[in-house]
Write a protein that holds these residues in place. Structure first.
Motif, PDB file in Angstrom:
ATOM      1  N   LEU A   1      16.553 -15.552  -0.551  1.00 58.78           N
ATOM      2  CA  LEU A   1      16.198 -14.182  -0.894  1.00 58.78           C
ATOM      3  C   LEU A   1      14.737 -13.903  -0.548  1.00 58.78           C
ATOM      4  O   LEU A   1      14.393 -12.816  -0.070  1.00 58.78           O
ATOM      5  N   GLU A   2      13.870 -14.884  -0.770  1.00 58.35           N
ATOM      6  CA  GLU A   2      12.459 -14.737  -0.427  1.00 58.35           C
ATOM      7  C   GLU A   2      12.289 -14.574   1.081  1.00 58.35           C
ATOM      8  O   GLU A   2      11.501 -13.740   1.548  1.00 58.35           O
ATOM      9  N   TYR A   3      13.039 -15.350   1.857  1.00 58.40           N
ATOM     10  CA  TYR A   3      12.978 -15.258   3.323  1.00 58.40           C
ATOM     11  C   TYR A   3      13.388 -13.858   3.795  1.00 58.40           C
ATOM     12  O   TYR A   3      12.695 -13.236   4.618  1.00 58.40           O
ATOM     13  N   LEU A   4      14.505 -13.349   3.271  1.00 53.67           N
ATOM     14  CA  LEU A   4      14.982 -12.023   3.658  1.00 53.67           C
ATOM     15  C   LEU A   4      14.000 -10.932   3.237  1.00 53.67           C
ATOM     16  O   LEU A   4      13.768  -9.968   3.976  1.00 53.67           O
ATOM     17  N   THR A   5      13.412 -11.098   2.060  1.00 54.74           N
ATOM     18  CA  THR A   5      12.447 -10.106   1.565  1.00 54.74           C
ATOM     19  C   THR A   5      11.237 -10.017   2.477  1.00 54.74           C
ATOM     20  O   THR A   5      10.728  -8.923   2.761  1.00 54.74           O
ATOM     21  N   ASN A   6      10.757 -11.161   2.958  1.00 61.00           N
ATOM     22  CA  ASN A   6       9.620 -11.160   3.875  1.00 61.00           C
ATOM     23  C   ASN A   6       9.970 -10.517   5.212  1.00 61.00           C
ATOM     24  O   ASN A   6       9.133  -9.856   5.826  1.00 61.00           O
ATOM     25  N   LEU A   7      11.209 -10.694   5.662  1.00 61.45           N
ATOM     26  CA  LEU A   7      11.645 -10.030   6.893  1.00 61.45           C
ATOM     27  C   LEU A   7      11.631  -8.518   6.723  1.00 61.45           C
ATOM     28  O   LEU A   7      11.162  -7.781   7.604  1.00 61.45           O
ATOM     29  N   ILE A   8      12.137  -8.045   5.589  1.00 63.17           N
ATOM     30  CA  ILE A   8      12.184  -6.611   5.319  1.00 63.17           C
ATOM     31  C   ILE A   8      10.775  -6.033   5.192  1.00 63.17           C
ATOM     32  O   ILE A   8      10.459  -4.974   5.754  1.00 63.17           O
ATOM     33  N   ALA A   9       9.917  -6.740   4.467  1.00 68.27           N
ATOM     34  CA  ALA A   9       8.561  -6.237   4.213  1.00 68.27           C
ATOM     35  C   ALA A   9       7.725  -6.179   5.480  1.00 68.27           C
ATOM     36  O   ALA A   9       6.828  -5.335   5.602  1.00 68.27           O
ATOM     37  N   ASN A  10       8.013  -7.062   6.439  1.00 70.18           N
ATOM     38  CA  ASN A  10       7.148  -7.168   7.618  1.00 70.18           C
ATOM     39  C   ASN A  10       7.848  -6.777   8.924  1.00 70.18           C
ATOM     40  O   ASN A  10       7.464  -7.225   9.992  1.00 70.18           O
ATOM     41  N   ARG A  11       8.853  -5.924   8.813  1.00 67.10           N
ATOM     42  CA  ARG A  11       9.553  -5.514  10.038  1.00 67.10           C
ATOM     43  C   ARG A  11       8.764  -4.487  10.838  1.00 67.10           C
ATOM     44  O   ARG A  11       9.066  -4.239  12.002  1.00 67.10           O
TER      45      ARG A  11
ATOM     46  N   TYR B   1       0.366  -9.045   8.343  1.00 66.60           N
ATOM     47  CA  TYR B   1       1.472  -9.711   7.654  1.00 66.60           C
ATOM     48  C   TYR B   1       1.224  -9.731   6.146  1.00 66.60           C
ATOM     49  O   TYR B   1       0.131 -10.071   5.689  1.00 66.60           O
ATOM     50  N   THR B   2       2.229  -9.341   5.390  1.00 58.62           N
ATOM     51  CA  THR B   2       2.160  -9.351   3.933  1.00 58.62           C
ATOM     52  C   THR B   2       3.094 -10.439   3.413  1.00 58.62           C
ATOM     53  O   THR B   2       4.311 -10.374   3.645  1.00 58.62           O
TER      54      THR B   2
ATOM     55  N   THR C   1       8.935  -7.969 -12.029  1.00 55.84           N
ATOM     56  CA  THR C   1       7.518  -7.684 -12.282  1.00 55.84           C
ATOM     57  C   THR C   1       6.682  -8.062 -11.064  1.00 55.84           C
ATOM     58  O   THR C   1       6.780  -9.187 -10.562  1.00 55.84           O
ATOM     59  N   LYS C   2       5.866  -7.118 -10.613  1.00 54.97           N
ATOM     60  CA  LYS C   2       4.993  -7.378  -9.463  1.00 54.97           C
ATOM     61  C   LYS C   2       3.654  -7.924  -9.935  1.00 54.97           C
ATOM     62  O   LYS C   2       3.035  -7.377 -10.842  1.00 54.97           O
ATOM     63  N   LYS C   3       3.212  -9.013  -9.312  1.00 54.74           N
ATOM     64  CA  LYS C   3       1.935  -9.618  -9.651  1.00 54.74           C
ATOM     65  C   LYS C   3       1.136  -9.840  -8.364  1.00 54.74           C
ATOM     66  O   LYS C   3       1.555 -10.604  -7.498  1.00 54.74           O
ATOM     67  N   GLU C   4       0.014  -9.158  -8.252  1.00 53.33           N
ATOM     68  CA  GLU C   4      -0.823  -9.298  -7.064  1.00 53.33           C
ATOM     69  C   GLU C   4      -1.642 -10.586  -7.157  1.00 53.33           C
ATOM     70  O   GLU C   4      -2.413 -10.778  -8.086  1.00 53.33           O
ATOM     71  N   GLN C   5      -1.460 -11.473  -6.189  1.00 54.63           N
ATOM     72  CA  GLN C   5      -2.218 -12.714  -6.114  1.00 54.63           C
ATOM     73  C   GLN C   5      -3.282 -12.583  -5.033  1.00 54.63           C
ATOM     74  O   GLN C   5      -3.345 -11.578  -4.315  1.00 54.63           O
ATOM     75  N   ARG C   6      -4.110 -13.609  -4.886  1.00 52.05           N
ATOM     76  CA  ARG C   6      -5.207 -13.531  -3.921  1.00 52.05           C
ATOM     77  C   ARG C   6      -4.699 -13.410  -2.480  1.00 52.05           C
ATOM     78  O   ARG C   6      -5.210 -12.617  -1.702  1.00 52.05           O
ATOM     79  N   GLN C   7      -3.681 -14.199  -2.122  1.00 52.67           N
ATOM     80  CA  GLN C   7      -3.214 -14.216  -0.738  1.00 52.67           C
ATOM     81  C   GLN C   7      -1.765 -13.754  -0.577  1.00 52.67           C
ATOM     82  O   GLN C   7      -1.226 -13.794   0.526  1.00 52.67           O
ATOM     83  N   HIS C   8      -1.123 -13.346  -1.643  1.00 49.60           N
ATOM     84  CA  HIS C   8       0.257 -12.898  -1.536  1.00 49.60           C
ATOM     85  C   HIS C   8       0.618 -12.027  -2.737  1.00 49.60           C
ATOM     86  O   HIS C   8      -0.157 -11.901  -3.685  1.00 49.60           O
TER      87      HIS C   8
END
Length: 217
Positions: free
Chosen positions: A114-124, A129-130, A82-89
């Motif tokens: 897994l969170e670290y790898l996901t951030n690498l994929i999202a911000n390649r 920066y997201t 489930t995706k939840k949009e927060q104020r800064q992330h």
């Protein structure tokens, strides 16, 4: 990925046209200059417009979601994301009818990786920066409460024995929870020592409180 060639009197005008035609934002537009604008003789003869080749950068949140779906499938875990949009992330929360311990890992290490790898994929891609955060059945909050309780128990022990107590190695976020939990507790202080995976917190008696107790005697 759709590429579009756009021209204009200036580079900025060509970029604005590309943003409009691709129905995106300037932040998500990637382009290369194909031709610089040139003024012709008397400003008319031989003039050339600016020309760019542009395309829309992939949505980082969508990239993250697709990556997580694939990873969970490869791990053989049946979970809903489930995706939840927060104020800064953006937070992706895993839920499942089966045990998610394998996804979380020992002290949350698998979830952290897994969170670290996901951030690498999202911000390649180039651009703003997201930040992506992951959680599984409220693990983050449960872990936070556990660490706060641990911090208070250790602080009480240090206050009574006047001896420093080292804690197990923790990541930066968990160390911050300990520091924050004890920053207003009188009689103790916290310091971080070690490097990398061995970095940990030591709860120590505060020198000022020790001097006070000596003076009282």
């Amino acid at each position: 990925m759709t590429h579009l060639t756009v021209s204009g009197k200036t580079i900025d005008e060509a970029v604005a046209k590309a943003v409009n035609e691709l129905q995106t934002t300037k932040e998500r537009l990637s382009y290369r200059v194909v031709q610089e604008p040139q003024k012709g003789f008397l400003g008319i003869l031989g003039s050339k417009p600016a020309m760019i080749e542009a395309h829309v950068l992939p949505d980082p949140v969508e990239l993250a979601y697709n990556f997580l779906n694939e990873m969970v499938s490869l791990m053989g875990i049946h979970a809903t994301i489930t995706k939840k949009e927060q104020r800064q992330h953006t937070l992706f929360d895993f839920s499942s009818e089966q045990e998610l311990g394998r996804l979380i890992g020992k002290r949350g290490q698998t979830l952290e990786s897994l969170e670290y790898l996901t951030n690498l994929i999202a911000n390649r891609q180039d651009g703003a920066y997201t930040r992506i955060e992951l959680d599984a059945e409220n693990y983050r909050e449960r872990r936070k409460q556990t660490l706060e309780q641990l911090a208070l128990r250790v602080a009480d022990k240090v206050s009574k024995t006047r001896e420093p107590v080292p804690l197990e190695p923790m990541n930066a976020l968990e160390r911050k929870i300990i520091h924050t939990a004890l920053q207003h507790i009188s009689g103790v202080e916290t310091v971080s020592e070690g490097k990398g995976a061995k970095r940990h917190i030591i709860v120590m008696p505060h020198p000022a409180s020790e001097k006070s107790s000596i003076n009282i005697r």
